[in-house]
Design a protein around this motif. Structure first.
Motif, PDB file in Angstrom:
ATOM      1  N   VAL A  55       0.801  -1.087   0.014  1.00 51.20           N
ATOM      2  CA  VAL A  55       0.018   0.182  -0.096  1.00 51.20           C
ATOM      3  C   VAL A  55       0.798   1.350  -0.067  1.00 51.20           C
ATOM      4  O   VAL A  55       2.014   1.374   0.767  1.00 51.20           O
ATOM      5  CB  VAL A  55      -0.828  -0.016   1.248  1.00 51.20           C
ATOM      6  CG1 VAL A  55      -1.914   1.426   1.226  1.00 51.20           C
ATOM      7  CG2 VAL A  55      -1.931  -1.271   1.149  1.00 51.20           C
ATOM      8  N   ARG A  56       0.536   2.097  -0.818  1.00 50.25           N
ATOM      9  CA  ARG A  56       1.353   3.405  -0.722  1.00 50.25           C
ATOM     10  C   ARG A  56       0.574   4.464   0.061  1.00 50.25           C
ATOM     11  O   ARG A  56      -0.768   4.532  -0.261  1.00 50.25           O
ATOM     12  CB  ARG A  56       1.621   3.791  -2.382  1.00 50.25           C
ATOM     13  CG  ARG A  56       2.074   5.163  -2.763  1.00 50.25           C
ATOM     14  CD  ARG A  56       1.879   5.706  -3.991  1.00 50.25           C
ATOM     15  NE  ARG A  56       2.304   6.873  -4.194  1.00 50.25           N
ATOM     16  CZ  ARG A  56       2.061   7.897  -5.228  1.00 50.25           C
ATOM     17  NH1 ARG A  56       1.282   7.070  -6.353  1.00 50.25           N
ATOM     18  NH2 ARG A  56       2.263   9.127  -5.628  1.00 50.25           N
ATOM     19  N   ILE A  57       1.417   5.122   0.815  1.00 54.15           N
ATOM     20  CA  ILE A  57       0.674   6.312   1.612  1.00 54.15           C
ATOM     21  C   ILE A  57       1.468   7.648   0.995  1.00 54.15           C
ATOM     22  O   ILE A  57       2.450   7.915   1.089  1.00 54.15           O
ATOM     23  CB  ILE A  57       0.932   6.183   3.104  1.00 54.15           C
ATOM     24  CG1 ILE A  57       0.330   4.822   3.474  1.00 54.15           C
ATOM     25  CG2 ILE A  57       0.586   7.174   3.642  1.00 54.15           C
ATOM     26  CD1 ILE A  57       0.680   4.351   5.026  1.00 54.15           C
ATOM     27  N   GLU A  58       0.391   8.571   0.889  1.00 53.89           N
ATOM     28  CA  GLU A  58       0.711   9.987   0.792  1.00 53.89           C
ATOM     29  C   GLU A  58       0.436  10.737   1.894  1.00 53.89           C
ATOM     30  O   GLU A  58      -0.558  10.986   2.132  1.00 53.89           O
ATOM     31  CB  GLU A  58       0.138  10.312  -0.487  1.00 53.89           C
ATOM     32  CG  GLU A  58       0.459  11.842  -0.704  1.00 53.89           C
ATOM     33  CD  GLU A  58      -0.187  12.469  -2.009  1.00 53.89           C
ATOM     34  OE1 GLU A  58      -1.005  13.629  -1.815  1.00 53.89           O
ATOM     35  OE2 GLU A  58      -0.052  12.008  -3.257  1.00 53.89           O
ATOM     36  N   ALA A  59       1.215  11.164   2.546  1.00 54.28           N
ATOM     37  CA  ALA A  59       0.989  12.048   3.941  1.00 54.28           C
ATOM     38  C   ALA A  59       1.266  13.533   3.811  1.00 54.28           C
ATOM     39  O   ALA A  59       2.116  14.006   3.063  1.00 54.28           O
ATOM     40  CB  ALA A  59       1.847  11.394   5.008  1.00 54.28           C
ATOM     41  N   ARG A  60       0.259  14.275   4.220  1.00 50.90           N
ATOM     42  CA  ARG A  60       0.493  15.608   4.281  1.00 50.90           C
ATOM     43  C   ARG A  60       0.218  16.137   5.673  1.00 50.90           C
ATOM     44  O   ARG A  60      -0.735  16.032   6.303  1.00 50.90           O
ATOM     45  CB  ARG A  60      -0.635  16.238   3.109  1.00 50.90           C
ATOM     46  CG  ARG A  60      -0.697  17.766   3.243  1.00 50.90           C
ATOM     47  CD  ARG A  60      -1.518  18.516   2.196  1.00 50.90           C
ATOM     48  NE  ARG A  60      -1.266  17.851   0.758  1.00 50.90           N
ATOM     49  CZ  ARG A  60      -0.278  18.885   0.102  1.00 50.90           C
ATOM     50  NH1 ARG A  60       0.173  19.998   0.528  1.00 50.90           N
ATOM     51  NH2 ARG A  60       0.116  18.363  -1.235  1.00 50.90           N
ATOM     52  N   VAL A  61       1.285  17.101   5.995  1.00 51.51           N
ATOM     53  CA  VAL A  61       0.919  17.629   7.381  1.00 51.51           C
ATOM     54  C   VAL A  61       0.816  19.211   7.136  1.00 51.51           C
ATOM     55  O   VAL A  61       1.689  19.730   6.587  1.00 51.51           O
ATOM     56  CB  VAL A  61       2.344  17.587   8.225  1.00 51.51           C
ATOM     57  CG1 VAL A  61       2.283  18.260   9.544  1.00 51.51           C
ATOM     58  CG2 VAL A  61       2.647  16.103   8.414  1.00 51.51           C
ATOM     59  N   THR A  62      -0.351  19.818   7.780  1.00 49.33           N
ATOM     60  CA  THR A  62      -0.907  21.074   7.334  1.00 49.33           C
ATOM     61  C   THR A  62      -1.843  21.423   8.347  1.00 49.33           C
ATOM     62  O   THR A  62      -1.896  20.769   9.443  1.00 49.33           O
ATOM     63  CB  THR A  62      -1.491  21.115   5.844  1.00 49.33           C
ATOM     64  OG1 THR A  62      -1.594  22.582   5.660  1.00 49.33           O
ATOM     65  CG2 THR A  62      -2.620  20.439   5.899  1.00 49.33           C
ATOM     66  N   ARG A  63      -2.146  22.696   8.048  1.00 51.80           N
ATOM     67  CA  ARG A  63      -3.257  23.208   9.240  1.00 51.80           C
ATOM     68  C   ARG A  63      -4.625  22.971   8.940  1.00 51.80           C
ATOM     69  O   ARG A  63      -4.919  22.286   7.918  1.00 51.80           O
ATOM     70  CB  ARG A  63      -2.937  24.728   9.160  1.00 51.80           C
ATOM     71  CG  ARG A  63      -1.614  25.330   9.331  1.00 51.80           C
ATOM     72  CD  ARG A  63      -1.523  26.750   9.449  1.00 51.80           C
ATOM     73  NE  ARG A  63      -2.390  27.307  10.484  1.00 51.80           N
ATOM     74  CZ  ARG A  63      -2.769  28.756  10.684  1.00 51.80           C
ATOM     75  NH1 ARG A  63      -1.919  29.606  10.004  1.00 51.80           N
ATOM     76  NH2 ARG A  63      -3.535  29.126  11.715  1.00 51.80           N
TER      77      ARG A  63
END
Length: 296
Positions: free
Chosen positions: A123-131
């Motif tokens: 499984v490919r995960i795309e993570a985004r850390v934002t507000r």
């Protein structure tokens, strides 16, 4: 010393009871009678060969040995559950887009991604850390599958669940304790750029308490906020999640600051019935949050 093999079922009952704050509730959740749970707790103390519990009023509290045992119990259960998931879920494939509030970027993301990748390498995960606002916008527009965000108290996304309430607290530089109201000058307040839920909470609390304040530093990121706070430019307001060692929680009375409310933590999904990979990542995310010691 003879080798003792701890019973995982007993450890699960022990961990569940401490998590729920009641072994009666644990019995109900695990489908056992209260007498069976009592027998398991007795077995745990026999295996540990030391007292795990001590009477505290009408209930039970942990001894020092009990606190140590609880930490190991959680780790052993996590590893057990991860092994089962890896065996049964190794064929899981897909792509999951995960969004996290900045507070969880370092404290939670590494653990969640590592655990998920070991169990589901395809499984490919795309993570985004934002507000917060960006997370909710991306969930609503379908650009994220999952998002862990603070509750704004207003209208929210169609598919969400309340995870827990986290106390907000005043934060100042580590190793420095003082009454920030000395001299009658306005309180120097460090904040993220507007809109910011915690900035609003801080301003409301100060206004209600009749404490004058001024914005001493505004940052577009959490990194800048921590740097300014550690440098002593003022105080800020966050939750206990992800605090760096350069800052510390401030007391209310000794630092002359007003009390603050709690902040809801929500898990948002872009779909009511997510894909299996998304559902599994959500489960691991919730498990990791629940394994963090209770924040008070």
């Amino acid at each position: 010393m003879r080798k003792i093999t701890l019973d995982l079922d007993v450890l699960r009952t022990f961990s569940t009871g401490m998590e729920l704050g009641s072994f009666a509730k644990a019995a109900e959740r695990l489908g056992r009678s209260t007498s069976a749970v009592s027998a398991q707790l007795k077995k745990l103390e026999q295996q540990a060969e030391t007292a795990i519990f001590v009477k505290a009023g009408r209930g039970l509290a942990l001894t020092e040995a009990g606190e140590t045992m609880l930490g190991y119990a959680r780790r052993m259960l996590d590893l057990n559950d991860e092994a089962i998931t890896a065996v049964h879920g190794s064929e899981l494939e897909g792509w999951v887009r995960l969004g996290l509030q900045e507070d969880f970027g370092e404290s939670l993301l590494t653990d969640v991604l590592g655990q998920f990748a070991r169990a589901h390498p395809k499984v490919r995960i795309e993570a985004r850390v934002t507000r917060n606002a960006d997370l909710l916008d991306r969930i609503t527009s379908g650009r994220l599958d999952l998002a862990l965000a603070w509750s704004s108290g207003a209208s929210t996304t169609p598919h969400y669940e309340h995870v827990l309430d986290v106390p907000m607290c005043w934060i100042g530089p580590a190793g420095e304790s003082r009454n920030w109201q000395n001299g009658g000058d306005p309180l120097p307040l460090i904040s993220l750029e507007a809109p910011c839920l915690l900035r609003t909470a801080a301003v409301n609390a100060l206004d209600r308490a009749g404490i004058p304040w001024r914005l001493s530093f505004i940052s577009p990121s959490l990194t800048g906020l921590w740097a300014a706070t550690a440098a002593g430019l003022g105080v800020t307001i966050r939750t206990p999640f992800g605090l760096p060692t350069t800052v510390q929680r401030l007391g209310l009375q000794e630092d002359g600051l007003p009390s603050l409310p709690s902040l809801g933590l929500m898990l948002h999904r872009s779909e009511a019935q997510p894909e299996p990979a998304t559902a599994r990542l959500a489960a691991i995310l919730l498990q990791s949050i629940n394994s963090i010691p209770q924040i008070k």
